[in-house]
Design an enzyme around this catalytic site. Sequence first.
Site, PDB file in Angstrom:
ATOM      1  N   THR A   1       0.878  -1.170   0.000  1.00 35.99           N
ATOM      2  CA  THR A   1       0.000   0.000   0.000  1.00 35.99           C
ATOM      3  C   THR A   1       0.919   1.225   0.000  1.00 35.99           C
ATOM      4  O   THR A   1       2.126   1.091   0.219  1.00 35.99           O
ATOM      5  CB  THR A   1      -0.891   0.049   1.258  1.00 35.99           C
ATOM      6  OG1 THR A   1      -0.054   0.220   2.416  1.00 35.99           O
ATOM      7  CG2 THR A   1      -1.714  -1.215   1.421  1.00 35.99           C
TER       8      THR A   1
ATOM      9  N   ALA B   1       3.098  -1.335   4.945  1.00 38.44           N
ATOM     10  CA  ALA B   1       2.375  -0.170   5.474  1.00 38.44           C
ATOM     11  C   ALA B   1       3.388   0.962   5.625  1.00 38.44           C
ATOM     12  O   ALA B   1       4.409   0.791   6.308  1.00 38.44           O
ATOM     13  CB  ALA B   1       1.754  -0.515   6.823  1.00 38.44           C
TER      14      ALA B   1
ATOM     15  N   ILE C   1       7.305  -2.598   7.309  1.00 37.02           N
ATOM     16  CA  ILE C   1       7.231  -1.134   7.412  1.00 37.02           C
ATOM     17  C   ILE C   1       7.867  -0.535   6.165  1.00 37.02           C
ATOM     18  O   ILE C   1       9.003  -0.864   5.800  1.00 37.02           O
ATOM     19  CB  ILE C   1       7.962  -0.614   8.676  1.00 37.02           C
ATOM     20  CG1 ILE C   1       7.384  -1.259   9.945  1.00 37.02           C
ATOM     21  CG2 ILE C   1       7.891   0.912   8.744  1.00 37.02           C
ATOM     22  CD1 ILE C   1       5.933  -0.947  10.235  1.00 37.02           C
ATOM     23  N   LYS C   2       7.086   0.346   5.517  1.00 37.06           N
ATOM     24  CA  LYS C   2       7.581   0.961   4.285  1.00 37.06           C
ATOM     25  C   LYS C   2       8.138   2.338   4.640  1.00 37.06           C
ATOM     26  O   LYS C   2       7.439   3.148   5.281  1.00 37.06           O
ATOM     27  CB  LYS C   2       6.407   1.097   3.318  1.00 37.06           C
ATOM     28  CG  LYS C   2       6.770   0.995   1.862  1.00 37.06           C
ATOM     29  CD  LYS C   2       5.471   0.929   1.053  1.00 37.06           C
ATOM     30  CE  LYS C   2       5.727   0.934  -0.413  1.00 37.06           C
ATOM     31  NZ  LYS C   2       4.491   1.114  -1.177  1.00 37.06           N
ATOM     32  N   VAL C   3       9.371   2.588   4.246  1.00 39.67           N
ATOM     33  CA  VAL C   3       9.989   3.895   4.524  1.00 39.67           C
ATOM     34  C   VAL C   3      10.498   4.483   3.214  1.00 39.67           C
ATOM     35  O   VAL C   3      10.935   3.736   2.327  1.00 39.67           O
ATOM     36  CB  VAL C   3      11.163   3.780   5.543  1.00 39.67           C
ATOM     37  CG1 VAL C   3      10.691   3.255   6.891  1.00 39.67           C
ATOM     38  CG2 VAL C   3      12.295   2.917   5.009  1.00 39.67           C
TER      39      VAL C   3
END
Length: 217
Positions: free
Chosen positions: A27, A56, A82-84
């Site tokens: 996402t 996310a 975790i998307k950074v």
Amino acid sequence: MKIFVDTADLNEISELSESGLIDGVTTNPSLASKSEKSFIELIKEISSLIKGPVSAEVTAENLSEMIKEADKLRQISDNIAIKVPLTVDGLKCCKKLSDEGTMVNVTLCFSANQALLAAKCGATFISPFIGRLDDIGINGIDLISDILDIYDNYGYETQVLAASIRHPLHVLQVAKVGSDVATLPPKIIRQLYNHPLTDKGLASFLSDWKKSGKKIT
Ligand code: E4P
């Protein structure tokens, strides 16, 4: 090649997951903004629909706030990645989270050097955006190949997740060069299995069968 679906639409995820073809979900803040649900609730529901990684994305831009957001998101489920963003703070966040055993997807990658840094910070996934490169006249597939070569040279385990895929030809091209994962909008996943000659062939087989009056059971 693993196939992730690039959407925050729960109905689409639920329907596509029944096919057994979906290995994960990505996402981003733009996709999540389209949902009526709170972000936490949305990610919770998505992660209950899919066993594989669910990316996310944090929306803070500085390290301490990114960590706070990541802490909240990773508590939702064990399959959260975790998307950074590929910024200095994003890379620092990636290093900290991956040292703690959390999956991290480093997003908005547009160069092989950026991808090298993400791997050095322990990223689980690197997301090169091939469609957005093609949009400005740069070959996105070459970027995927370069990153794969570099990771191979040094034995990095970071998985190349081809993102910003715009059409089935992109899927074929990233699969040919050996991308580990491709994340596809639902429409493109459907385009992969639909073919007019399949439909035409099936209609003619079934019509001949019906005329013969034969039965299997
Ligand atoms: C990937 O994680 C991104 O969500 C996505 O692939 C971006 O695609 P776009 O360039 O079509 O917005």
